[in-house]
Every structure is written in C-alpha cells, then in structure tokens.
Scaffold this active site. Sequence first.
Site, PDB file in Angstrom:
ATOM      1  N   TRP A 244      22.498   4.915  -5.261  1.00  0.00           N
ATOM      2  CA  TRP A 244      23.818   4.411  -5.683  1.00  0.00           C
ATOM      3  C   TRP A 244      23.892   2.898  -5.596  1.00  0.00           C
ATOM      4  O   TRP A 244      24.536   2.254  -6.421  1.00  0.00           O
ATOM      5  CB  TRP A 244      24.940   5.111  -4.920  1.00  0.00           C
ATOM      6  CG  TRP A 244      25.085   6.494  -5.462  1.00  0.00           C
ATOM      7  CD1 TRP A 244      24.662   7.655  -4.896  1.00  0.00           C
ATOM      8  CD2 TRP A 244      25.612   6.861  -6.754  1.00  0.00           C
ATOM      9  NE1 TRP A 244      24.906   8.720  -5.740  1.00  0.00           N
ATOM     10  CE2 TRP A 244      25.480   8.260  -6.877  1.00  0.00           C
ATOM     11  CE3 TRP A 244      26.165   6.146  -7.811  1.00  0.00           C
ATOM     12  CZ2 TRP A 244      25.899   8.957  -8.024  1.00  0.00           C
ATOM     13  CZ3 TRP A 244      26.584   6.828  -8.953  1.00  0.00           C
ATOM     14  CH2 TRP A 244      26.450   8.211  -9.045  1.00  0.00           C
TER      15      TRP A 244
ATOM     16  N   ASP B   6      30.802   0.093  -0.746  1.00  0.00           N
ATOM     17  CA  ASP B   6      31.067   1.318  -1.505  1.00  0.00           C
ATOM     18  C   ASP B   6      31.064   2.458  -0.488  1.00  0.00           C
ATOM     19  O   ASP B   6      30.016   2.810   0.053  1.00  0.00           O
ATOM     20  CB  ASP B   6      29.969   1.521  -2.562  1.00  0.00           C
ATOM     21  CG  ASP B   6      30.093   2.865  -3.294  1.00  0.00           C
ATOM     22  OD1 ASP B   6      31.044   3.623  -3.010  1.00  0.00           O
ATOM     23  OD2 ASP B   6      29.224   3.144  -4.145  1.00  0.00           O
TER      24      ASP B   6
ATOM     25  N   LYS C 100      35.285  13.205  -2.843  1.00  0.00           N
ATOM     26  CA  LYS C 100      34.402  13.814  -1.842  1.00  0.00           C
ATOM     27  C   LYS C 100      35.127  14.016  -0.512  1.00  0.00           C
ATOM     28  O   LYS C 100      35.142  15.120   0.023  1.00  0.00           O
ATOM     29  CB  LYS C 100      33.166  12.941  -1.637  1.00  0.00           C
ATOM     30  CG  LYS C 100      32.371  12.755  -2.934  1.00  0.00           C
ATOM     31  CD  LYS C 100      31.211  11.823  -2.732  1.00  0.00           C
ATOM     32  CE  LYS C 100      30.701  11.212  -4.010  1.00  0.00           C
ATOM     33  NZ  LYS C 100      30.032  12.131  -4.909  1.00  0.00           N
TER      34      LYS C 100
HETATM   35  N1  PMP Z   1      28.950   5.536  -5.150  1.00  0.00           N
HETATM   36  C1  PMP Z   1      28.513   6.551  -4.403  1.00  0.00           C
HETATM   37  C2  PMP Z   1      28.002   6.273  -3.017  1.00  0.00           C
HETATM   38  C3  PMP Z   1      28.541   7.861  -4.904  1.00  0.00           C
HETATM   39  O1  PMP Z   1      28.098   8.879  -4.163  1.00  0.00           O
HETATM   40  C4  PMP Z   1      29.037   8.084  -6.210  1.00  0.00           C
HETATM   41  C5  PMP Z   1      29.118   9.465  -6.822  1.00  0.00           C
HETATM   42  N2  PMP Z   1      28.269  10.401  -6.342  1.00  0.00           N
HETATM   43  C6  PMP Z   1      29.473   6.985  -6.953  1.00  0.00           C
HETATM   44  C7  PMP Z   1      29.422   5.724  -6.382  1.00  0.00           C
HETATM   45  C8  PMP Z   1      29.974   7.136  -8.356  1.00  0.00           C
HETATM   46  O2  PMP Z   1      31.230   7.731  -8.357  1.00  0.00           O
HETATM   47  P1  PMP Z   1      31.981   8.103  -9.706  1.00  0.00           P
HETATM   48  O3  PMP Z   1      31.228   9.223 -10.315  1.00  0.00           O
HETATM   49  O4  PMP Z   1      33.343   8.466  -9.215  1.00  0.00           O
HETATM   50  O5  PMP Z   1      31.983   6.926 -10.566  1.00  0.00           O
END
Ligand code: PMP
Length: 371
Positions: A112, A177, A201
């Site tokens: 990520w 994040d 989540k």
């Molecule tokens: N950052 C992290 C740490 C994630 O786990 C995720 C989704 N799994 C995201 C960003 C992206 O999130 P979204 O799909 O809501 O854009």
Amino acid sequence: MASRSLAEAAVPGGASGFSFSAAAGPLPDEVAADVAAACRPGRASILSLPFTSPAFRRLQEETEACLRRLLDIPDRFRVLFLAGGASAQFALLPLNLLGTACRASYVDSGCWSRRAIAEARRYAEVSIAARALAAIPDAAEWQVDPGAAYCHVTSNETADGLQFRDFPALPVPLVADMTSDLLTRPLDFTRLSLVYAGTQKTVGTPGLTLVIVDEHLLGRARPETPRVMDYGAQAGADSRLCTPPVFPIFVAHHMLQWIEAHGGVSAMADAARRRSDAAYAALAEGEGTYAISVDSAHRSHINPCFRLADEARTALFLNAADAAGLHDLRGHPEVGGVRVSLYNGVADAAVDALVDFLRAFARRGSGPCAA
Ligand code: PMP
C-alpha cells in the site's frame, strides 16, 4: 426476493461461518442490527436522510465528537468526512500539502505504501526515507528530506502484515495512512500531523474517508486541486461542500459508539494484541507447515500474513478453511500466501475457530487434509 438471493450468492461460502476478509471488516451483530433497523422504508429511513437536515448535522457532530473522545484528538486538528476512498488521498495529499515545495518523503513498507508513492510521484519529487520490508528500521536511520513538505507512512501494511508500533518525531509533518488500523489503538498526535483512513475495515462500511488534519497544514492546496477535494475548503464548509457520504457516516457513528461502550481504543488494542498473539502462537507451533517473513517485533496485530512452507499446499489450505467455515483468507493478489484480518468487528469466536483450525491443519502434516 431477487435482491436477497443476489446478496447471499455474493457471499462466498454462504452466510454461515466467519469472514476474515482484508477488504472490509464485519460489523458487530448489534451494530449491524441497529443499522438494518434504520434502513426501514419510509421518511425516517437513514437511506434518504438529506445532508442539509438538522438531523444529519447532529449525526455528523456526534460522530466527530465521539471520534475526538476516542482518539483524544487535539482541538487544533480538523476532522474531514470525505468520499473517494483512501486511494484518492494518495493523490490529494501531495495536491493539498506540497504548497510551494515540490518534495515529499515516503517510507516504503510494502504494497500500500508503494501505491501511495506511485501516485505521489505524479505530483511530487518523492524520496524514500526508509525501506521497511521484513522489519522497520529505527527512525534514527531514516533519511527524511528536510525540504520535504511531509513524510508519509502506512501504519499497517494490510497486504504484507507489517505494522508500525509507534511513530517517530520527525523534522517534517508526519502523515499516516491508517486505513487498516485506525481505532485499533491510541494515537500520539504530538507526532502526527495528518491521519487518513477509509472506514470499511475498522470503522464501519465503505464510502467514507476520514482525514484528521492539523489546521496548520490547511490552505496550501495547489490551484488545480478540485475544490471538493481541497482540505481547507472542506474544513471551512464542515465537510458539506458537496453531499457527504451520509450512510457510511451513520454506520461509523454506531461503530464508534460500540467501540466506546466496549472500552475504547485501548480495549481494541488489547483485543488485537491478544487475538493476533493467539494466531501467531498457533503459526509458530505449526513451524514446518507455516512460514512468516515479517520480523516478530513488527508483525501486524491486525493483519497477520503467512505462507504455507510448501506453497503448493496454499490452495488445499484455503479450501479446507472454507470447508471449516473460515472464509476470505486468501492473501493479497500481489503478495500471495494467506492473510488473516482481525478488524474491530471480528468476533472472538471467529479467532478461536481459526486458531483451532491452524493447529489441526498443521497436525495433519503432509497427509491429506479435508478439514
Ligand atoms: N491503504 C491501505 C493501508 C489499505 O489497506 C487500502 C485498502 N485495502 C487502501 C489504502 C485503499 O483503500 P480504498 O480501496 O478505500 O481506496
């Protein structure tokens, strides 16, 4: 009813058993029941609550107040309720924070953070402050660019199973994040200048992104930033510059109240610790069957990730888990292996069942395994 069968068909393994999905956390039963009741047909349905109504304003104020109590957010921080998901923030951070600078530092800690880095590179000169792959280097070893507008970390690498235990004091604003670990632990806002997270989540359901930002960082957006994505403009309009995601805010409100009633974020942290310890202990007992690449000091309390020592047995493991009612354990497609997600709403009974299964599967060794 067609819609009911569609929803049931969409749930792998049917509605029974437990989900360990990384993509979305389950709501505790009482939260899900309250939310379902509020979706009743008629004028009072939450599904058609106008964002312009006094009732929505009250809901938003109470949601923010509860979030502030839970995380002890200092007054100088603003809370934004945005749409677009955490991925949209990957672009919005540089657009909003670079100001006249053009440089940003990022810690590369896995899947990520790399997506955040790739997006930021479209707007900024990005330098890598540290690489944290199986372990997170001591902050004294990080090379943060002193001319960077900010330094970005991914507090919990959802796909790789690596988590920052705490945050260092840095010479530039630290941005985190926290999409997969917001509200799973207390936060130190003397170290953090901006925290963002999609809520699907640990805080409710998809569609809402929380941005908690020190007001000193507002007002720096580049002129080309879409106005509805300008943190300062949204803060000035109490996140109602456009229609906010009303329903996910309602779900977050219920989830925040549930967290508060169950002991707050310290209790969530204790539960995450206890549950991940149980999972890691079962994996350690099954050494020879399971392998974990992340250093023990930095293993995630939220998303334990592992591989089958004999990777050819991964499909067998996942099928056997499904048959035992333990669903959605497949690792992220870019990483592979197996991933357990222990978000706030996962029931203890789910974790107990998983731990029993991990032990039973390891005991069966290399023989055929149907359970
Ligand atoms: N950052 C992290 C740490 C994630 O786990 C995720 C989704 N799994 C995201 C960003 C992206 O999130 P979204 O799909 O809501 O854009």
